[in-house]
Design an enzyme around this catalytic site. Sequence first.
Site, PDB file in Angstrom:
ATOM      1  N   ASP A  92       0.810  -1.237   0.026  1.00  0.00           N
ATOM      2  CA  ASP A  92      -0.170   0.037  -0.052  1.00  0.00           C
ATOM      3  C   ASP A  92       0.781   1.330   0.006  1.00  0.00           C
ATOM      4  O   ASP A  92       1.262   1.802   1.145  1.00  0.00           O
ATOM      5  CB  ASP A  92      -0.966  -0.117   1.097  1.00  0.00           C
ATOM      6  N   GLU A 123      -2.525  10.505   0.828  1.00  0.00           N
ATOM      7  CA  GLU A 123      -3.670   9.706   0.796  1.00  0.00           C
ATOM      8  C   GLU A 123      -4.043   8.834   2.021  1.00  0.00           C
ATOM      9  O   GLU A 123      -5.312   8.868   2.524  1.00  0.00           O
ATOM     10  CB  GLU A 123      -3.597   8.587   0.076  1.00  0.00           C
ATOM     11  N   GLU A 124      -3.107   8.786   3.095  1.00  0.00           N
ATOM     12  CA  GLU A 124      -3.380   8.293   4.340  1.00  0.00           C
ATOM     13  C   GLU A 124      -3.759   9.206   5.526  1.00  0.00           C
ATOM     14  O   GLU A 124      -4.188   8.667   6.300  1.00  0.00           O
ATOM     15  CB  GLU A 124      -2.050   7.668   4.872  1.00  0.00           C
TER      16      GLU A 124
HETATM   17 ZN   LIG Z   1      -3.506   2.819   0.041  1.00  0.00          ZN
END
Ligand SMILES: [Zn+2]
Length: 336
Positions: A92, A123-124
């Site tokens: 990820d 994104e996180e």
């Molecule tokens: Zn991701």
Amino acid sequence: MDPVAFARALIDIDSTTGREGEAGRWLSRELRRLGFSVIEQPVDGDRRNVIATSGTETTGHTVVLSTHFDCVPPFFPSRIEGDRLYGRGSCDAKGILAAQVAAVDRLRREGERRVGLLFVVGEERGSDGAKTANEAVRGAGARFLINGEPTDNRLGLATRGILRLKLRASGRAAHSSFPELGESAIDKLIDALVELRSITMPADPMLGQTHYTVGLIDGGVAPNVVSPSAEAEVMFRTTSSASDVRAAVAPLEQRVAIEHVLEVPPVRLKTVPGFDAAVFPYTTDIPFLPAWGEPLLFGPGSIHVAHTADEWVSIAELTAASQHYVTLAKALLAQV
Ligand SMILES: [Zn+2]
């Protein structure tokens, strides 16, 4: 272009959310070296999104493959054991990113110039990279966006949304030897959370029942004081509009004030024939990228090992993914 070597080099650069600067510079350099035109899009400080194309500004983004290159903490470097590539971001989403680069590199060598790449930061934690990428789109944008997150090389049919609510109880402090003189905010909050368990949540035929987690709870001032305040934060994984959940939990407002913290809608995704498909309970950057075309979701690796202390991805699955991305891009281009 070897996606495993590319992924390893990128994994070995710590790009925990907030510290993506060096990884962004490395990505831009490597993509230019492969022959892509690269735009670095500033997001915050030296954190930047990286956009690459082999075509012109207007046709180079008919199909865009995208993912993120920030990671959750803690950083740990890459290593290979058998078929497994370990390291923070292997699953990820740096393995995914490498498979996407390999796919678009191959398409370009075959003469296909209508496929681009979009790699974002953040994104996180809050998706600031995707929001910036979306605002920057001028004109029609892309036709199709293939976003990469771990789906075990299956297409996503739909993803759940998020609704975060804060439940705030207020009371009146008093000496705990005379509790009748006070009003316990903690008791009110507990009653509200117990009542929440008995509420029927909205459901969707494809995504199933909305579920929730009481992730944070806080309250009181001392063991011998009737608590004047207490609060809990509840995260719902939604399957329909957040307003359905708000309506379902409205009876709790007899006991606590409800504050709206964050909302991300659930998403329906495009599919193409010939691929396994499944629904996924997590959210992605897709809701923040509406200007980048009709969305699809696809990537190697399992969400069950993303964010874990020994994150890994199968090398066979990663390599297969780059072929799948080529097939997906061609299927979408045939629809244009
Ligand atoms: Zn991701």
